[in-house]
Design a protein around this motif. Structure first.
Motif, PDB file in Angstrom:
ATOM      1  N   SER A 117     -19.871  25.397  17.967  1.00 40.77           N
ATOM      2  CA  SER A 117     -19.173  25.508  19.248  1.00 40.77           C
ATOM      3  C   SER A 117     -20.063  25.988  20.397  1.00 40.77           C
ATOM      4  N   ASP A 139      -7.370  26.645  20.276  1.00 36.34           N
ATOM      5  CA  ASP A 139      -8.799  26.644  20.617  1.00 36.34           C
ATOM      6  C   ASP A 139      -9.471  27.971  20.267  1.00 36.34           C
ATOM      7  N   TYR A 151     -12.581  28.126  15.814  1.00 34.10           N
ATOM      8  CA  TYR A 151     -13.853  27.384  15.820  1.00 34.10           C
ATOM      9  C   TYR A 151     -14.823  28.064  14.862  1.00 34.10           C
ATOM     10  N   LYS A 180     -14.395  27.856  22.786  1.00 29.64           N
ATOM     11  CA  LYS A 180     -13.045  27.353  22.491  1.00 29.64           C
ATOM     12  C   LYS A 180     -12.908  25.874  22.841  1.00 29.64           C
ATOM     13  N   SER A 181     -13.563  25.476  23.950  1.00 29.78           N
ATOM     14  CA  SER A 181     -13.376  24.098  24.409  1.00 29.78           C
ATOM     15  C   SER A 181     -14.037  23.084  23.485  1.00 29.78           C
ATOM     16  N   THR A 234     -13.527  22.994  20.337  1.00 26.53           N
ATOM     17  CA  THR A 234     -12.413  22.594  19.469  1.00 26.53           C
ATOM     18  C   THR A 234     -11.484  21.624  20.203  1.00 26.53           C
ATOM     19  N   VAL A 235     -11.193  21.923  21.470  1.00 30.66           N
ATOM     20  CA  VAL A 235     -10.265  21.067  22.229  1.00 30.66           C
ATOM     21  C   VAL A 235     -10.863  19.673  22.426  1.00 30.66           C
TER      22      VAL A 235
END
Ligand code: SAM
Ligand code: TMP
Ligand code: ZN
Length: 411
Positions: free
Chosen positions: A29, A216, A219, A325-326, A328-329
Motif C-alpha cells: 500500500s 480501506d 491493507y 488506505k486508497s 485498497t480502494v
C-alpha cells in the motif's frame, strides 16, 4: 471448481481463522513507484478473517516486514497538524502521569519521524524509539529523538532492558496492528516493562470500521483490526490485563488500549462499558462481519458507478490524499487514471510517483489549484476537516468533494 483454501491459524492463539472478506490481489500500500520504474510489482491476496477462539480479526496472508518497512517507507506522521497536536497531547499526558517518577524511561515502537517523542525529548525525559524505516528514523533524530533503526521484538527489547533498565511506559501508535508477530512483541514488552509499567497502544477500531464500512482501513500494513474483546484476549494470553480503553476520533476512529501486568492495576469502568457495547452490537459475531463485507460490495458498486457517470458527463475528477488506505480502494474497485486523473498529496516522498497497483500519478497540492477540478475524491477522509479547511477555495470555485465513508456521496 473453487480452489480449497488452506486453514489459516490465528497469530495470537493458534485458533482457526475463518475468512469473511476477500479484497483480491493487492500491491504494497505504500510502494509508490517512480514513473520509469520497470521492476515487477509485488502483489498478494488481501483477505480478512476472524479467529473462532479469541475473536481476533486479522489478514489471512502477511507480507514480509522488510518489504513494507525500509529506507524508503514514505509515511510521515507529522504531515498532519491534527496528528501533531494529538501526539503532543499524548506525550504531555505521559509526562504528567506515568513519567512523573524520578528518572523515568519511555520506549516507543514505530516512533516514525518523532511526532510523539520530540515532546518527550524537549521535556528532558529518557526515551528510546524503535523505528526500522531508515529515512523517517533520521527525521526523528534531527528533532533530538533517540532512535534505534530496528524492529521491536523479543530479542531487541531484551537487549535494551539489559543495557538501559526497565521502561515505565511502552507506547505504540498505529504500529501494533501492523505487526503479525504479536507474541514476540509481548515477550519483548514483558522483558522491558517495569513491574508496574503500562503498555499503551492505539490503533484503528473494528467498531468504527463496521459502523462506517471503512474497508480501506484494511491493507497489508494493517494486519490486525482490534476490538476490546480481541485485545483483552491477546493481553490475557501473555499475562497482561486490559486496564483502560479510550475511544479516539483520529484516523477515522481508534481505540487506545492500556495494558498492565495481571492484577497490577484496577481496570477502569470504561473497559467493562466498551466490552458490553461490543456485546450489544454483536461486534464479535461472524454474522456482523459478513454484513460488513456485504456493505463493502455496495460501496464499491456505488463508487464505481458514480465515477463512471462523471467521466461520461465529461467532468474532471481527481483525488486528494495518496493514503495507504486508497491502495485498497483503487485496486479493489479497479479505479485507475481513466477515472481519477491524479492524486494530490503533501508528502514529498510520494509526489511525482505513481500509486501502487493502479499507477495514478501523485502530484503536489499546488497542482490541485491549477486549475481546480470539478470533483475531488477524498481518499484522506480521516483528515477531512483539516484538508477542507486548507482547501476552502476549491468549494468556492464550484468544486465538490466526493466521499465514500460511510457511503458514497457528493458533499
Ligand atoms: N506512530 C506513528 C503514527 O502513529 O503516526 C507511525 C505509524 S506508521 C503507520 C507505523 C510505523 O511502525 C512505521 O514507521 C514502521 O516503520 C514502524 N514499525 C513497523 N514494525 C515495527 C516494529 N516491529 N517495531 C517498531 N516499529 C515498527
Ligand atoms: P493517512 O490517512 O495514512 O494519515 O495519510 C494521509 C495522507 O494525506 C498523507 O499522504 C498526507 C496527505 N495529506 C495531504 O496531502 N494534505 C493534508 O492536509 C493532510 C492532513 C494529509
Ligand atoms: Zn485467536
Amino acid at each position: 471448481m473453487p480452489r480449497e483454501r488452506a486453514t489459516v491459524t490465528c497469530r495470537v492463539c493458534d485458533g482457526t481463522v475463518h475468512e469473511f472478506l476477500d479484497l483480491g490481489r493487492q500491491p504494497l500500500s505504500d510502494a509508490f513507484r517512480e514513473p520509469d520504474c520497470d521492476t515487477e510489482e509485488f502483489f498478494f491476496r488481501l483477505a480478512v478473517g476472524q479467529c473462532e477462539s479469541c475473536t481476533m480479526v486479522q489478514l489471512t496472508e502477511s507480507v514480509p516486514r522488510d518489504k513494507m518497512f525500509h529506507e524508503d517507507y514514505p509515511y510521515h506522521s507529522s504531515g498532519s497538524a491534527v496528528m501533531r497536536e494529538h501526539f503532543a497531547g499524548v506525550a504531555r499526558r505521559f509526562l504528567a502521569t506515568e513519567l512523573a517518577a524520578p528518572d523515568p524511561f519511555i520506549v516507543e515502537m514505530g516512533c516514525n519521524d518523532g511526532v510523539m517523542l520530540s515532546t518527550i525529548h524537549q521535556a528532558g525525559v529518557r526515551h528510546l524509539g524503535f523505528e526500522p524505516s531508515g529515512r523517517v528514523a533520521e527525521l526523528a533524530r534531527t528533532k533530538g529523538v533517540r532512535v534505534l533503526t530496528e524492529f521491536f521484538e523479543d530479542s531487541t527489547a531484551a537487549r535494551i532492558r539489559e543495557a538501559e533498565g526497565p521502561a515505565q511506559v511502552i507506547f505504540a501508535a498505529n504500529t501494533m496492528c501492523h505487526i503479525p508477530y504479536p507474541n514476540s512483541v509481548f515477550r519483548g514488552v514483558d522483558a522491558l516493562l517495569a513491574p508496574d509499567g503500562v503498555f499503551v497502544f492505539e490503533d484503528p477500531y473494528l467498531g468504527d470500521l463496521v459502523e462506517k464500512t471503512s474497508f480501506d482501513q484494511i491493507y497489508d500494513e494493517h494486519f490486525f483490526l482490534f476490538s476490546a474483546h480481541s485485545v483483552r484476549a491477546m493481553a490475557e494470553h501473555h499475562g497482561f490485563e486490559l486496564v483502560d480503553v479510550e475511544r479516539l476520533p483520529v484516523h477515522g476512529g481508534e481505540v487506545r488500549y492500556t495494558l498492565a501486568r495481571t492484577g497490577g492495576r484496577t481496570p477502569s469502568a470504561a473497559v467493562a462499558d466498551l466490552l458490553a457495547e461490543e456485546d450489544a452490537r454483536g461486534l464479535s459475531d461472524m454474522e456482523t462481519l459478513r454484513g460488513f463485507a456485504a456493505g463493502v460490495m455496495r460501496v464499491r458498486d456505488d463508487l464505481v458507478a458514480l465515477l463512471r457517470r462523471l467521466r461520461t458527463e465529461g467532468s474532471s475528477v481527481v483525488a486528494y490524499g495518496a493514503t495507504a488506505k486508497s491502495a485498497t480502494v483503487t485496486n479493489f474497485c479497479d479505479i485507475g487514471p481513466e477515472l481519477v486523473s491524479y492524486v494530490c498529496d503533501s508528502t514529498p516522498a510520494k509526489q511525482h510517483r505513481m500509486t501502487p497497483g493502479k499507477h495514478i500519478p501523485v502530484r503536489p497540492p499546488t497542482a490541485f489549484r491549477d486549475p481546480y477540478p470539478d470533483y475531488a475524491l477524498l481518499f484522506a477522509w480521516n483528515h477531512a476537516d483539516e484538508i477542507m479547511a486548507n482547501e476552502q477555495e476549491f468549494r468556492r470555485s464550484g468544486g465538490r468533494w466526493i466521499s465514500y465513508v460511510p457511503n458514497v456521496r457528493v458533499l
